[in-house]
Design a protein around this motif. Structure first.
Motif, PDB file in Angstrom:
ATOM      1  N   ILE A   1      -3.468 -10.700  10.271  1.00 20.25           N
ATOM      2  CA  ILE A   1      -3.942  -9.713   9.297  1.00 20.25           C
ATOM      3  C   ILE A   1      -3.392  -8.317   9.571  1.00 20.25           C
ATOM      4  N   ALA A   2      -2.484  -8.204  10.525  1.00 25.65           N
ATOM      5  CA  ALA A   2      -1.911  -6.887  10.835  1.00 25.65           C
ATOM      6  C   ALA A   2      -1.105  -6.380   9.644  1.00 25.65           C
ATOM      7  N   PRO A   3      -1.313  -5.132   9.226  1.00 26.43           N
ATOM      8  CA  PRO A   3      -0.562  -4.594   8.085  1.00 26.43           C
ATOM      9  C   PRO A   3       0.913  -4.467   8.411  1.00 26.43           C
ATOM     10  N   LYS A   4       1.743  -4.625   7.388  1.00 26.72           N
ATOM     11  CA  LYS A   4       3.183  -4.546   7.563  1.00 26.72           C
ATOM     12  C   LYS A   4       3.748  -3.404   6.729  1.00 26.72           C
ATOM     13  N   GLY A   5       5.026  -3.121   6.933  1.00 23.68           N
ATOM     14  CA  GLY A   5       5.681  -2.100   6.133  1.00 23.68           C
ATOM     15  C   GLY A   5       6.398  -1.080   6.987  1.00 23.68           C
ATOM     16  N   GLY A   6       7.095  -0.163   6.295  1.00 26.12           N
ATOM     17  CA  GLY A   6       7.818   0.904   6.961  1.00 26.12           C
ATOM     18  C   GLY A   6       7.344   2.257   6.462  1.00 26.12           C
ATOM     19  N   THR A   7       8.127   3.278   6.759  1.00 29.66           N
ATOM     20  CA  THR A   7       7.726   4.650   6.445  1.00 29.66           C
ATOM     21  C   THR A   7       7.386   4.842   4.974  1.00 29.66           C
ATOM     22  N   MET A   8       8.222   4.362   4.083  1.00 27.83           N
ATOM     23  CA  MET A   8       7.986   4.582   2.661  1.00 27.83           C
ATOM     24  C   MET A   8       6.710   3.881   2.206  1.00 27.83           C
ATOM     25  N   GLU A   9       6.478   2.677   2.702  1.00 30.69           N
ATOM     26  CA  GLU A   9       5.252   1.964   2.348  1.00 30.69           C
ATOM     27  C   GLU A   9       4.026   2.705   2.856  1.00 30.69           C
TER      28      GLU A   9
END
Length: 313
Positions: A198-206
């Protein structure tokens, strides 16, 4: 935590391995940002009362902005070679990422400072007149409801702002007889998020756009609040740890530089991934500590001599 996860990413890029610790554990390093936001709320709530709005704004400005702008110069120069437009300039100089499209500052870690300056602006407005707090909450709620309208609404209505509110609430929360156990509970919940998927994912823009923001507040923000609250029950004496804590802002700003330079070396001469992580973290901490002593402290001393506004409200 942030330095560690970036060092682990370096090890992965150079060797294809994250090292001995599983990736599901390492992703919790990203939650250092969430702890940072909660701490910011605590600090603002504890330092703002009794100050004029001018004094508060000046103190926060001189603590964050001059050092950030100076350290952004080399990153802006590097970014200019790949194209550095007016949106990049606005995001980098004013820490405002939301124009007609979301744009991150040139300094990689500075996306969090965009929110930090937003917190400071909100606190300054409340110091001007406490009745304006309802208006701020209304703007946040309206922006959150209409986040699909564009970058400005995405930024002003980003769910990550809730983590700042957690910190404000903790500043006024009474201590509990066994409140220190919240630290352990928070750590278990935060590190366990990756293992249960359930760890959130994504990068700077997200992160700037607030993609998966509510999930992040729940999965990382609540444990971050527990960690900060539990830590507030601990009495600590000055030590090497507090010195490193004083240098943490410098570490946050500059740690990508030695890690990036070392990546160039590891790409040509790869070594054990755990050793890459250890060297990356150790080098970053040492470099930041010396920059703190030789550069940040003199700058803060000089800026501290400037008396712009009366402090007392």
């Amino acid at each position: 935590m942030v330095v560690y996860v970036h060092a682990a990413q370096t090890a992965m890029a150079a060797t294809g391995s994250n090292g001995l610790l599983p990736h599901d554990f390492q992703v919790a390093g990203r939650a250092g940002v969430d702890i940072f936001f909660v701490i910011s709320g605590v600090i603002i709530a504890k330092t703002a009362p009794g100050l004029t709005w001018q004094a508060f704004a000046w103190r926060r400005f001189r603590r964050i902005v001059p050092l950030y702008l100076l350290l952004s110069i080399p990153y802006a120069i590097i970014a200019s070679k790949a194209g550095f437009g007016w949106r990049d300039a606005v995001a980098t100089v004013f820490l405002w990422p939301a124009t007609d499209q979301m744009t991150a500052p040139a300094l990689p870690s500075a996306w969090t400072l965009c929110f930090e300056m937003l917190f400071y602006a909100a606190a300054t407005i409340v110091l001007i007149d406490r009745r304006l707090l309802l208006g701020i909450l209304g703007i946040f709620g309206f922006a959150m409801a209409y986040r699909s309208a564009g970058p400005v609404f995405q930024f002003l209505g980003n769910p990550l702002i809730i983590e700042f509110a957690f910190g404000v609430a903790l500043a006024y929360a009474p201590k509990l007889p066994r409140g220190v156990w919240c630290l352990t509970i928070g750590i278990i919940a935060m590190t366990g998020a990756g293992f249960v998927g359930i760890a959130p994912k994504g990068g700077t823009m997200e992160f700037l756009e607030g993609v998966g923001g509510f999930q992040r507040v729940l999965v990382y923000g609540v444990p971050a609040a527990l960690i900060v609250f539990g830590t507030m029950h601990i009495e600590a004496n000055p030590s090497a740890w507090t010195i490193l804590g004083d240098a943490s802002y410098m570490l946050y700003l500059v740690h990508t530089l030695p890690i990036s330079l070392l990546l160039v070396v590891w790409m040509s001469y790869p070594i054990n991934p755990d050793l890459i992580i250890a060297i990356g973290v150790g080098t970053s901490v040492l470099f930041a500590w010396r920059m703190y002593v030789r550069f940040e402290l003199p700058l803060r001393w000089w800026l501290g001599r400037v008396r712009v506004f009366p402090a007392a409200a």
